[in-house]
Design a protein around this motif. Sequence first.
Motif, mmCIF file in Angstrom:
data_model
loop_
_atom_site.group_PDB
_atom_site.id
_atom_site.type_symbol
_atom_site.label_atom_id
_atom_site.label_comp_id
_atom_site.label_asym_id
_atom_site.label_seq_id
_atom_site.Cartn_x
_atom_site.Cartn_y
_atom_site.Cartn_z
ATOM 1 N N VAL A 148 0.837 -1.200 0.000
ATOM 2 C CA VAL A 148 0.000 0.000 0.000
ATOM 3 C C VAL A 148 0.873 1.252 0.000
ATOM 4 C CG1 VAL A 148 -0.401 0.380 2.475
ATOM 5 C CG2 VAL A 148 -2.188 0.931 0.824
ATOM 6 N N SER A 149 2.052 1.166 0.602
ATOM 7 C CA SER A 149 2.974 2.299 0.571
ATOM 8 C C SER A 149 3.456 2.547 -0.854
ATOM 9 C CB SER A 149 4.185 2.048 1.467
ATOM 10 O OG SER A 149 3.795 1.892 2.801
ATOM 11 N N ALA A 150 3.759 1.474 -1.565
ATOM 12 C CA ALA A 150 4.279 1.602 -2.927
ATOM 13 C C ALA A 150 3.208 2.046 -3.911
ATOM 14 C CB ALA A 150 4.884 0.278 -3.371
ATOM 15 N N THR A 151 2.005 1.550 -3.735
ATOM 16 C CA THR A 151 0.932 1.889 -4.687
ATOM 17 C C THR A 151 0.173 3.135 -4.273
ATOM 18 O OG1 THR A 151 -0.706 0.525 -3.537
ATOM 19 C CG2 THR A 151 0.603 -0.548 -5.286
ATOM 20 N N ARG A 152 0.419 3.586 -3.058
ATOM 21 C CA ARG A 152 -0.277 4.749 -2.481
ATOM 22 C C ARG A 152 -1.790 4.510 -2.410
ATOM 23 N NH1 ARG A 152 4.662 5.126 -2.799
ATOM 24 N NH2 ARG A 152 5.819 7.029 -3.052
ATOM 25 N N GLY A 153 -2.179 3.265 -2.514
ATOM 26 C CA GLY A 153 -3.600 2.941 -2.431
ATOM 27 C C GLY A 153 -4.377 3.371 -3.663
ATOM 28 N N LEU A 154 -3.675 3.652 -4.748
ATOM 29 C CA LEU A 154 -4.328 4.136 -5.970
ATOM 30 C C LEU A 154 -4.844 2.978 -6.811
ATOM 31 C CD1 LEU A 154 -1.682 6.836 -6.955
ATOM 32 C CD2 LEU A 154 -3.844 7.187 -5.747
ATOM 33 N N ASP A 155 -5.751 3.297 -7.692
ATOM 34 C CA ASP A 155 -6.294 2.345 -8.666
ATOM 35 C C ASP A 155 -6.823 1.070 -8.008
ATOM 36 O OD1 ASP A 155 -5.592 4.113 -10.735
ATOM 37 O OD2 ASP A 155 -3.576 3.256 -10.857
ATOM 38 N N GLY A 156 -7.509 1.230 -6.898
ATOM 39 C CA GLY A 156 -8.117 0.085 -6.221
ATOM 40 C C GLY A 156 -7.139 -0.783 -5.452
ATOM 41 N N MET A 157 -5.896 -0.343 -5.332
ATOM 42 C CA MET A 157 -4.892 -1.134 -4.611
ATOM 43 C C MET A 157 -4.777 -0.639 -3.174
ATOM 44 S SD MET A 157 -1.899 -1.513 -7.368
ATOM 45 C CE MET A 157 -2.194 -2.126 -8.997
ATOM 46 N N ASN A 158 -5.903 -0.566 -2.514
ATOM 47 C CA ASN A 158 -5.925 -0.017 -1.167
ATOM 48 C C ASN A 158 -6.300 -1.045 -0.099
ATOM 49 O OD1 ASN A 158 -8.547 -0.344 -1.942
ATOM 50 N ND2 ASN A 158 -9.230 1.704 -1.355
ATOM 51 N N ASP A 159 -6.177 -2.329 -0.428
ATOM 52 C CA ASP A 159 -6.554 -3.360 0.541
ATOM 53 C C ASP A 159 -5.384 -3.785 1.437
ATOM 54 O OD1 ASP A 159 -5.149 -4.654 -1.454
ATOM 55 O OD2 ASP A 159 -6.482 -6.392 -1.553
ATOM 56 N N GLY A 160 -4.241 -3.150 1.288
ATOM 57 C CA GLY A 160 -3.060 -3.499 2.080
ATOM 58 C C GLY A 160 -3.270 -3.444 3.578
ATOM 59 N N PRO A 161 -3.857 -2.339 4.101
ATOM 60 C CA PRO A 161 -4.046 -2.280 5.555
ATOM 61 C C PRO A 161 -4.958 -3.395 6.088
ATOM 62 C CG PRO A 161 -4.175 -0.084 4.630
ATOM 63 C CD PRO A 161 -4.123 -1.040 3.469
ATOM 64 N N GLU A 162 -6.018 -3.735 5.342
ATOM 65 C CA GLU A 162 -6.906 -4.815 5.804
ATOM 66 C C GLU A 162 -6.201 -6.165 5.764
ATOM 67 O OE1 GLU A 162 -8.821 -3.352 2.739
ATOM 68 O OE2 GLU A 162 -9.194 -1.599 3.993
ATOM 69 N N LYS A 163 -5.459 -6.407 4.691
ATOM 70 C CA LYS A 163 -4.737 -7.685 4.574
ATOM 71 C C LYS A 163 -3.662 -7.772 5.672
ATOM 72 C CE LYS A 163 -6.475 -9.281 0.643
ATOM 73 N NZ LYS A 163 -7.065 -10.571 0.430
ATOM 74 N N ALA A 164 -2.979 -6.664 5.910
ATOM 75 C CA ALA A 164 -1.969 -6.653 6.970
ATOM 76 C C ALA A 164 -2.615 -6.929 8.324
ATOM 77 C CB ALA A 164 -1.234 -5.313 6.984
ATOM 78 N N ALA A 165 -3.769 -6.341 8.574
ATOM 79 C CA ALA A 165 -4.479 -6.570 9.841
ATOM 80 C C ALA A 165 -4.912 -8.033 9.966
ATOM 81 C CB ALA A 165 -5.681 -5.639 9.946
ATOM 82 N N ASP A 166 -5.315 -8.641 8.841
ATOM 83 C CA ASP A 166 -5.670 -10.070 8.870
ATOM 84 C C ASP A 166 -4.467 -10.916 9.289
ATOM 85 O OD1 ASP A 166 -8.274 -9.596 8.084
ATOM 86 O OD2 ASP A 166 -7.895 -10.034 5.954
ATOM 87 N N TYR A 167 -3.306 -10.631 8.716
ATOM 88 C CA TYR A 167 -2.110 -11.390 9.090
ATOM 89 C C TYR A 167 -1.678 -11.078 10.514
ATOM 90 C CZ TYR A 167 -1.582 -13.570 4.582
ATOM 91 O OH TYR A 167 -1.793 -14.351 3.473
ATOM 92 N N ALA A 168 -1.912 -9.860 10.972
ATOM 93 C CA ALA A 168 -1.603 -9.517 12.369
ATOM 94 C C ALA A 168 -2.494 -10.325 13.315
ATOM 95 C CB ALA A 168 -1.775 -8.021 12.600
ATOM 96 N N ARG A 169 -3.766 -10.506 12.961
ATOM 97 C CA ARG A 169 -4.663 -11.339 13.781
ATOM 98 C C ARG A 169 -4.198 -12.798 13.778
ATOM 99 N NH1 ARG A 169 -8.374 -7.598 12.007
ATOM 100 N NH2 ARG A 169 -8.836 -8.629 10.051
ATOM 101 N N ARG A 170 -3.786 -13.260 12.608
ATOM 102 C CA ARG A 170 -3.271 -14.632 12.529
ATOM 103 C C ARG A 170 -2.018 -14.791 13.388
ATOM 104 N NH1 ARG A 170 -2.799 -16.874 6.593
ATOM 105 N NH2 ARG A 170 -2.087 -18.585 7.885
ATOM 106 N N PHE A 171 -1.173 -13.756 13.395
ATOM 107 C CA PHE A 171 0.028 -13.762 14.228
ATOM 108 C C PHE A 171 -0.353 -13.973 15.692
ATOM 109 C CE2 PHE A 171 2.824 -11.472 17.097
ATOM 110 C CZ PHE A 171 4.068 -12.008 16.794
ATOM 111 N N VAL A 172 -1.346 -13.241 16.152
ATOM 112 C CA VAL A 172 -1.785 -13.361 17.549
ATOM 113 C C VAL A 172 -2.308 -14.773 17.824
ATOM 114 C CG1 VAL A 172 -3.485 -12.531 19.233
ATOM 115 C CG2 VAL A 172 -2.240 -10.890 17.807
ATOM 116 N N GLU A 173 -3.117 -15.310 16.924
ATOM 117 C CA GLU A 173 -3.648 -16.667 17.091
ATOM 118 C C GLU A 173 -2.527 -17.703 17.110
ATOM 119 O OE1 GLU A 173 -6.389 -17.309 13.892
ATOM 120 O OE2 GLU A 173 -7.678 -15.640 14.504
ATOM 121 N N HIS A 174 -1.618 -17.590 16.155
ATOM 122 C CA HIS A 174 -0.540 -18.576 16.046
ATOM 123 C C HIS A 174 0.413 -18.501 17.238
ATOM 124 C CE1 HIS A 174 -1.311 -18.696 11.462
ATOM 125 N NE2 HIS A 174 -1.955 -19.671 12.067
#
Length: 163
Positions: free
Chosen positions: A84-110
């Motif tokens: 998301v930093s590289a794409t600046r969230g442009l052109d629909g490439m703004n799902d980085g924060p949600e995907k990162a949060a999903d992996y952060a939740r998985r980190f906590v579970e694991h």
Amino acid sequence: MISASRALHAISIRAKIVAVAVFVFSAVGLSSILTMRDMDRQTDHLSDVQHETGDVVGRVVPLVSLVAEIRYDVVQTQQWLTDVSATRGLDGMNDGPEKAADYARRFVEHTAKATDLARASTLEQVVAEIERTRKAFDPYFDIGRRMAQAYVDQCVLLLNSGD
């Protein structure tokens, strides 16, 4: 005194056959008893090995798998924030924060599951390392989110300023 050869000649063939048969059966019987005793010892040892192997398969292998998942969760968290930093969230490439949060939740579970398995296996050093990693992750994730948001915000400011 009777010499050995005279004594053997004095004994009947039937007695000689009986003596040899008794000797052979005694030797086979003793050998069987010793073999069965050794087999019992080996069976006990194999039972211990099987029990220990069950511990390894039941606890250690899943723990190693969870540690690999934890590493993957950290890498993917960073990767999605970098995207998301590289794409600046442009052109629909703004799902980085949600995907990162999903992996952060998985980190906590694991990490929670890995801690439980390590404790059950009395691997206190592993428990300590997982806890250390868990404590370091929150600031890592927070800084990563702020960095990614700063890149997105700076991109919007640059686009709006016309530079």
